[in-house]
Design an enzyme around this catalytic site. Structure first.
Site, PDB file in Angstrom:
ATOM      1  N   SER A 163     -31.281  56.768   8.946  1.00  0.00           N
ATOM      2  CA  SER A 163     -32.699  56.454   8.731  1.00  0.00           C
ATOM      3  C   SER A 163     -33.449  57.496   7.898  1.00  0.00           C
ATOM      4  O   SER A 163     -34.599  57.810   8.181  1.00  0.00           O
ATOM      5  CB  SER A 163     -33.400  56.211  10.072  1.00  0.00           C
ATOM      6  OG  SER A 163     -32.817  55.085  10.723  1.00  0.00           O
ATOM      7  N   ASN A 178     -25.619  54.846   0.197  1.00  0.00           N
ATOM      8  CA  ASN A 178     -24.530  54.028   0.725  1.00  0.00           C
ATOM      9  C   ASN A 178     -25.051  52.594   0.810  1.00  0.00           C
ATOM     10  O   ASN A 178     -25.798  52.262   1.727  1.00  0.00           O
ATOM     11  CB  ASN A 178     -24.128  54.559   2.109  1.00  0.00           C
ATOM     12  CG  ASN A 178     -23.100  53.667   2.793  1.00  0.00           C
ATOM     13  OD1 ASN A 178     -22.516  52.789   2.165  1.00  0.00           O
ATOM     14  ND2 ASN A 178     -22.889  53.886   4.079  1.00  0.00           N
ATOM     15  N   TRP A 179     -24.631  51.782  -0.157  1.00  0.00           N
ATOM     16  CA  TRP A 179     -25.175  50.420  -0.228  1.00  0.00           C
ATOM     17  C   TRP A 179     -24.559  49.478   0.795  1.00  0.00           C
ATOM     18  O   TRP A 179     -25.004  48.342   0.945  1.00  0.00           O
ATOM     19  CB  TRP A 179     -24.973  49.856  -1.641  1.00  0.00           C
ATOM     20  CG  TRP A 179     -25.960  50.378  -2.636  1.00  0.00           C
ATOM     21  CD1 TRP A 179     -27.007  51.238  -2.389  1.00  0.00           C
ATOM     22  CD2 TRP A 179     -26.014  50.073  -4.033  1.00  0.00           C
ATOM     23  NE1 TRP A 179     -27.705  51.479  -3.549  1.00  0.00           N
ATOM     24  CE2 TRP A 179     -27.114  50.784  -4.566  1.00  0.00           C
ATOM     25  CE3 TRP A 179     -25.241  49.289  -4.883  1.00  0.00           C
ATOM     26  CZ2 TRP A 179     -27.460  50.706  -5.926  1.00  0.00           C
ATOM     27  CZ3 TRP A 179     -25.579  49.211  -6.218  1.00  0.00           C
ATOM     28  CH2 TRP A 179     -26.682  49.916  -6.739  1.00  0.00           C
ATOM     29  N   LYS A 180     -23.501  49.900   1.444  1.00  0.00           N
ATOM     30  CA  LYS A 180     -22.816  49.032   2.416  1.00  0.00           C
ATOM     31  C   LYS A 180     -22.518  47.676   1.755  1.00  0.00           C
ATOM     32  O   LYS A 180     -22.223  47.641   0.566  1.00  0.00           O
ATOM     33  CB  LYS A 180     -23.638  48.920   3.696  1.00  0.00           C
ATOM     34  CG  LYS A 180     -24.047  50.308   4.216  1.00  0.00           C
ATOM     35  CD  LYS A 180     -24.691  50.312   5.558  1.00  0.00           C
ATOM     36  CE  LYS A 180     -25.062  51.758   5.914  1.00  0.00           C
ATOM     37  NZ  LYS A 180     -25.612  51.878   7.251  1.00  0.00           N
ATOM     38  N   GLY A 190     -29.486  53.016  10.689  1.00  0.00           N
ATOM     39  CA  GLY A 190     -30.042  51.666  10.580  1.00  0.00           C
ATOM     40  C   GLY A 190     -31.033  51.329  11.673  1.00  0.00           C
ATOM     41  O   GLY A 190     -31.418  50.176  11.823  1.00  0.00           O
ATOM     42  N   GLY A 226     -28.618  54.817   3.712  1.00  0.00           N
ATOM     43  CA  GLY A 226     -28.295  53.397   3.665  1.00  0.00           C
ATOM     44  C   GLY A 226     -29.491  52.588   3.194  1.00  0.00           C
ATOM     45  O   GLY A 226     -29.777  52.507   2.000  1.00  0.00           O
ATOM     46  N   GLY A 227     -30.224  52.021   4.160  1.00  0.00           N
ATOM     47  CA  GLY A 227     -31.331  51.106   3.866  1.00  0.00           C
ATOM     48  C   GLY A 227     -32.270  51.565   2.761  1.00  0.00           C
ATOM     49  O   GLY A 227     -32.589  50.797   1.847  1.00  0.00           O
ATOM     50  N   GLU A 262     -19.790  52.827  11.138  1.00  0.00           N
ATOM     51  CA  GLU A 262     -19.591  51.367  11.134  1.00  0.00           C
ATOM     52  C   GLU A 262     -18.105  51.022  11.030  1.00  0.00           C
ATOM     53  O   GLU A 262     -17.653  50.030  11.596  1.00  0.00           O
ATOM     54  CB  GLU A 262     -20.414  50.727   9.994  1.00  0.00           C
ATOM     55  CG  GLU A 262     -21.895  50.699  10.352  1.00  0.00           C
ATOM     56  CD  GLU A 262     -22.849  50.705   9.174  1.00  0.00           C
ATOM     57  OE1 GLU A 262     -22.425  50.441   8.038  1.00  0.00           O
ATOM     58  OE2 GLU A 262     -24.039  51.003   9.398  1.00  0.00           O
ATOM     59  N   HIS A 278     -17.020  56.455   8.331  1.00  0.00           N
ATOM     60  CA  HIS A 278     -18.392  56.020   8.648  1.00  0.00           C
ATOM     61  C   HIS A 278     -18.407  55.373  10.037  1.00  0.00           C
ATOM     62  O   HIS A 278     -17.455  54.675  10.412  1.00  0.00           O
ATOM     63  CB  HIS A 278     -18.875  55.024   7.590  1.00  0.00           C
ATOM     64  CG  HIS A 278     -20.338  54.738   7.714  1.00  0.00           C
ATOM     65  ND1 HIS A 278     -20.829  53.840   8.624  1.00  0.00           N
ATOM     66  CD2 HIS A 278     -21.406  55.256   7.070  1.00  0.00           C
ATOM     67  CE1 HIS A 278     -22.158  53.814   8.530  1.00  0.00           C
ATOM     68  NE2 HIS A 278     -22.529  54.665   7.593  1.00  0.00           N
ATOM     69  N   GLU A 330     -23.964  62.160  10.779  1.00  0.00           N
ATOM     70  CA  GLU A 330     -24.715  60.918  10.948  1.00  0.00           C
ATOM     71  C   GLU A 330     -24.742  60.538  12.419  1.00  0.00           C
ATOM     72  O   GLU A 330     -23.820  59.864  12.908  1.00  0.00           O
ATOM     73  CB  GLU A 330     -24.045  59.792  10.151  1.00  0.00           C
ATOM     74  CG  GLU A 330     -24.027  60.015   8.654  1.00  0.00           C
ATOM     75  CD  GLU A 330     -24.045  58.696   7.906  1.00  0.00           C
ATOM     76  OE1 GLU A 330     -24.950  58.511   7.093  1.00  0.00           O
ATOM     77  OE2 GLU A 330     -23.183  57.838   8.149  1.00  0.00           O
TER      78      GLU A 330
HETATM   79  P1  PGA Z   1     -29.368  54.191   7.183  1.00  0.00           P
HETATM   80  O1  PGA Z   1     -27.771  54.295   6.994  1.00  0.00           O
HETATM   81  O2  PGA Z   1     -29.982  55.147   6.184  1.00  0.00           O
HETATM   82  O3  PGA Z   1     -29.701  52.757   6.862  1.00  0.00           O
HETATM   83  O4  PGA Z   1     -29.677  54.570   8.569  1.00  0.00           O
HETATM   84  C1  PGA Z   1     -27.145  55.524   6.805  1.00  0.00           C
HETATM   85  C2  PGA Z   1     -25.653  55.351   6.743  1.00  0.00           C
HETATM   86  O5  PGA Z   1     -25.140  54.475   7.435  1.00  0.00           O
HETATM   87  O6  PGA Z   1     -24.945  56.064   6.006  1.00  0.00           O
END
Ligand code: PGA
Length: 257
Positions: free
Chosen positions: A215, A9-11, A175, A236-237, A99, A97, A169
Site C-alpha cells: 500500500s 509491480n503490475w501483477k 493491497g 502494486g495498485g 501472492e 511474492h 512486504e
Molecule cells: P500494493 O502491492 O502496493 O497494491 O499493496 C504491493 C505488492 O504486492 O508488491
C-alpha cells in the site's frame, strides 16, 4: 549512498495498448532526465516484457519479470525459465511474492530454487519477504522475516550488494490500503540490514537495496523513503496509473535524504 528504486509491480493488469501508453509517457519523463540516484523499474505480465523493454530502450527505465520457474528447462507447460528471461535481456525478477506464496503454495525451498536459477542466468532477484497480520500480532515479525531470509538464501552465493534486492512486504499491508508506518517499516528494514551485516559483511549490508512494499501511495511514499534503511518501494495498485507512478517517482527524485 544507495540508489532509490521505484518498482511498479503490475501483477495481472494491463494489456498491450495500455501498457505501451504508460511506458511511452514514462519514457518521455525519463528522457528529460531522472536523478542519477533514482532507478525506475516496471514489472508487467510476461508477454509484455519485450514490448516495454523496447519502449524503454535508451532510457533509465528497466523492466522486471514478476516470477520465474524453479526449473531450468523442459516439460513444464506454462512456466517461464530464467534462461528464457535472460535471452530477452530481462535484468530483474521478483521472486517469492506473498501472492505466489499464498495462492501457489510457494515455500522457501521453491523460492530458493528460483533464486538459484535467476542468479545462474545473471538476472537480479527482487526477493520478497514479510509477515502476516497474525504473525505480527503474535510478536513474531522478526523471527518470521529472519527465518525467510535464512531459508530462502541458504547456500545461495551473494557476494555483493549488487547481487540482490530485498523487498520487505508485510502481507497485511499488500493491497489492503493499510500501509506500515515509516517507523514499523524502518524497524523491519533495520532488522534485515543487521542480519545482512552479520551473515555477509557490513559493506554488503550497506550496499544492498531494501525496498518496502504494501500500500505505498503518492501520499505516504515520502515518509517511507525518508527512513534511513528504506531504499525504495515495490508498488502494486498505485503503480498502475501513470500520474500516480510519476508522482511517486518525483518524490523520490526530489527527496532530501
Ligand atoms: P500494493 O502491492 O502496493 O497494491 O499493496 C504491493 C505488492 O504486492 O508488491
Amino acid at each position: 549512498m544507495r540508489d532509490i528504486i521505484i518498482a511498479g509491480n503490475w501483477k495481472m493488469n494491463k494489456g498491450l495498448g495500455e501498457a505501451v501508453d504508460f511506458a511511452e509517457r514514462l519514457k518521455q519523463v525519463a528522457e528529460k532526465g531522472i536523478a542519477e540516484t533514482v532507478l525506475p523499474i516496471i514489472a508487467p505480465a510476461f508477454p509484455l516484457i519485450s514490448h516495454l523493454a523496447k519502449v524503454f530502450e535508451g532510457s533509465k527505465v528497466m523492466v522486471a519479470a514478476q516470477d520465474v520457474s524453479a526449473h531450468k528447462s523442459g516439460a513444464f507447460t506454462g512456466e517461464v525459465s530464467a534462461e528464457i528471461l535472460a535471452s530477452l535481456g530481462v535484468p530483474y525478477c521478483i521472486v517469492g511474492h506473498s501472492e505466489r506464496r499464498s495462492y501457489h503454495g510457494e515455500s522457501c525451498e521453491i523460492v530458493r530454487e528460483k533464486l538459484l536459477r535467476l542468479i545462474d542466468s545473471g538476472i537480479k532477484p527482487i526477493l520478497c519477504i514479510g509477515e502476516t497480520l497474525a504473525q505480527r500480532e503474535e510478536g513474531q515479525t522478526e523471527e518470521i522475516i529472519l527465518g525467510q531470509l535464512e531459508n530462502c538464501l541458504s547456500g545461495i552465493g551473494i557476494y555483493s550488494g549488487k547481487d540482490l534486492i530485498i523487498a520487505y512486504e508485510p502481507v497485511w499491508a499488500i493491497g489492503t490500503g493499510r500501509t506500515a508506518t515509516g517507523k514499523q517499516a524502518q524497524e523491519a528494514h533495520s532488522i534485515i540490514r543487521n542480519w545482512l551485516a552479520e551473515r555477509y559483511s557490513h559493506t554488503l549490508a550497506e550496499a544492498l537495496p531494501i525496498l518496502y512494499g504494501g500500500s505505498v501511495k503518492p501520499y505516504n511514499i515520502e515518509e517511507l523513503l525518508l527512513k534511513p534503511d528504506i531504499d525504495g518501494g515495490l508498488i502494486g495498485g498505485a503503480s498502475l496509473e501513470i500520474d500516480s507512478y510519476l508522482k511517486m517517482l518525483d518524490k523520490a527524485i526530489n527527496l532530501n535524504k
